[in-house]
Write an enzyme that holds these catalytic residues in place. Structure first.
Site, PDB file in Angstrom:
ATOM      1  CE  LYS A  26     -36.419 -28.908 -57.761  1.00  0.00           C
ATOM      2  NZ  LYS A  26     -36.144 -28.382 -56.409  1.00  0.00           N
ATOM      3  CB  SER A  27     -29.788 -31.020 -58.248  1.00  0.00           C
ATOM      4  OG  SER A  27     -30.762 -31.533 -57.397  1.00  0.00           O
ATOM      5  NE  ARG A  72     -37.858 -27.544 -47.226  1.00  0.00           N
ATOM      6  CZ  ARG A  72     -37.460 -27.829 -48.468  1.00  0.00           C
ATOM      7  NH1 ARG A  72     -37.967 -27.164 -49.489  1.00  0.00           N
ATOM      8  NH2 ARG A  72     -36.561 -28.760 -48.683  1.00  0.00           N
ATOM      9  CG  ASP A  83     -35.409 -35.154 -54.309  1.00  0.00           C
ATOM     10  OD1 ASP A  83     -35.773 -34.871 -53.145  1.00  0.00           O
ATOM     11  OD2 ASP A  83     -34.559 -34.488 -54.929  1.00  0.00           O
TER      12      ASP A  83
END
Length: 448
Positions: free
Chosen positions: A20-21, A142, A334
């Site tokens: 994903k990153s 956030r 994560d």
């Protein structure tokens, strides 16, 4: 509610979904580039779809197509069941707008925190034009002050709700260089400032308290950006144009992590995970689990597109407690919820510290992990920057709420397989943010 029953051994092989990153960064850098960039294996998930929509909104052209490939299983793995196929994700062709060609737009980032933090660095340096970045309810909770503060030091014109929360308003303007000492290691903040530094006058220096994932640096260097590591700082200078090379996105170690931990906790399990990104700024989980007694073999190491890949083979193992903190935290941020889950099955008390960053994720992961593991019978005490987990030889089971956090949802599923009585997860659909096929892939590993 989705129920996950205690399972027999996990056996099989799969390629976890693409990283994903790297997918986020690949799309953004391709949009900044000149001409057409090809991206292979782009993650097809809600968050990364938001990034494609964002770059199209600012003028990039995206052509998509599906990719599939059969994964070869090592011949020495007797009894391992090969998958019928493995999704590599999307094949993309992105026609960029150039570093200074983003057109004004209102952008919905959805639930994509990475997009909300990276994209403003590029847009802030466009001379002329305005942009609004907003998202879902989770994104609106956030904070964005960690990018707003350093970008303003570079001359950026930004405003946001209560000076710290989305939506974020950006008025493009000329930027100047700066030296910024990051109070907390964050690859997202670092990447945002690197993007801004490409457009700033002079040399921008970003000092990290601890090393964080370096995917942006690798891709920018390959695209021709003048970027280098100098001691504990990353230094970037302005450039006229980027010319990205073809990008191949490897499998995500953060997604592989769920199968790694499941294989360790469920007795007599053996699992092969193919083409996993083993960038040393991402492999903190492997180091932590090996210290706890995990049996993880790293094989067939190679480099593709500037990123190191490997095959991981994992067997079940008894675990012992450990302490996690300091330089390990950015390398496993994560995956720390899964460390906490594994610690419930370990002998002794495991302490996680220096992880205040967990409170700034899709949920406050110190609180949501603590609540989830307690609901399943775990002994967990939260702290200001982490938690302490007392090993109890496993978890009875129960019910948890994902709170809309994809990693908490998938943690609940893995806990269910390893529990004594099973786990019900409310909000399992949150997994689609990063791993739409999670339940299907998990099912493919369960013994028949």
């Amino acid at each position: 509610m989705t129920r996950f029953e205690p399972s027999g051994p996990l056996r099989g092989a799969l390629r976890p979904p693409s990283d994903k990153s790297i997918s986020h960064r690949a799309a953004l850098i391709a949009a900044m580039g000149e001409g057409e960039t090809t991206i292979g294996g782009y993650l097809d998930a809600a968050d990364t779809r938001s990034t494609l929509a964002a770059i199209e909104a600012v003028g990039a052209r995206v052509v998509t197509g599906a990719e599939q490939r059969t994964v070869a299983v090592p011949v020495d793995w007797k009894g391992i069941r090969p998958p019928a196929h493995s999704e590599l994700g999307l094949g993309l062709r992105v026609s960029g707008v150039g570093l200074r060609g983003a057109r004004p737009a209102s952008i919905d980032v959805g639930n994509a925190g990475t997009l909300m933090r990276l994209l403003p660095g590029w847009l802030a340096g466009q001379e002329g034009g305005s942009w609004t970045l907003d998202g879902d309810d989770s994104i609106r909770r956030r904070p964005v002050d960690r990018i707003v503060v350093p970008l303003r030091r570079m001359g950026a014109n930004l405003s946001c709700r209560e000076d710290r929360l989305p939506p974020l308003e950006i008025e493009g303007t000329a930027l100047h260089s700066a030296t910024y000492e990051m109070p907390i290691a964050s690859a997202q903040v670092k990447s945002c400032l690197l993007f801004a530094g490409l457009l700033a006058g002079g040399e921008t220096r970003i000092v990290e308290p601890l090393p964080s994932r370096d995917h942006s640096e690798r891709m920018l260097a390959a695209a021709g950006a003048p970027i280098e590591r100098v001691d504990d700082a990353v230094v970037v200078r302005p450039v006229e144009r980027l010319e990205p090379e073809p990008i191949s996105v490897p499998a995500d170690i953060s997604s592989a992590a769920f199968f790694i931990v499941a294989s360790l906790l469920v007795e007599e399990s053996e699992v092969v995970l193919e083409e996993v990104n083993v960038n040393p700024t991402r492999t903190g989980l492997l180091t932590i689990l090996e210290r706890m007694g995990a049996a993880i073999a790293v094989e067939d190491e190679r480099e593709v597109g500037g990123e190191p890949l490997a095959t991981l083979r994992v067997r079940s193992a008894g675990l012992r407690a450990t302490e996690v903190g300091g330089a390990e935290i950015p390398l496993a941020i994560d995956e720390l919820p899964l460390v906490a889950l594994a610690a419930c099955f370990a002998e002794g008390a495991t302490a996680i510290r220096d992880a205040e960053e967990l409170r700034r994720k899709e949920s406050d992961r110190i609180e949501t992990v603590t609540a989830a593991l307690r609901a399943l019978g775990g002994k967990v005490e939260p702290t200001a920057d982490g938690m302490v987990i007392e090993g109890t030889d496993g978890l009875p089971g129960g019910k948890i709420d994902s709170h809309g956090d994809h990693r908490i949802a998938m943690l609940g599923a893995i806990a269910g397989l390893a529990s004594k009585e099973g786990v019900e997860v409310r909000g399992m659909d949150a997994a689609a943010v990063s791993y739409p096929g999670f339940e299907q892939d998990l099912g493919s590993l369960l013994s028949r």
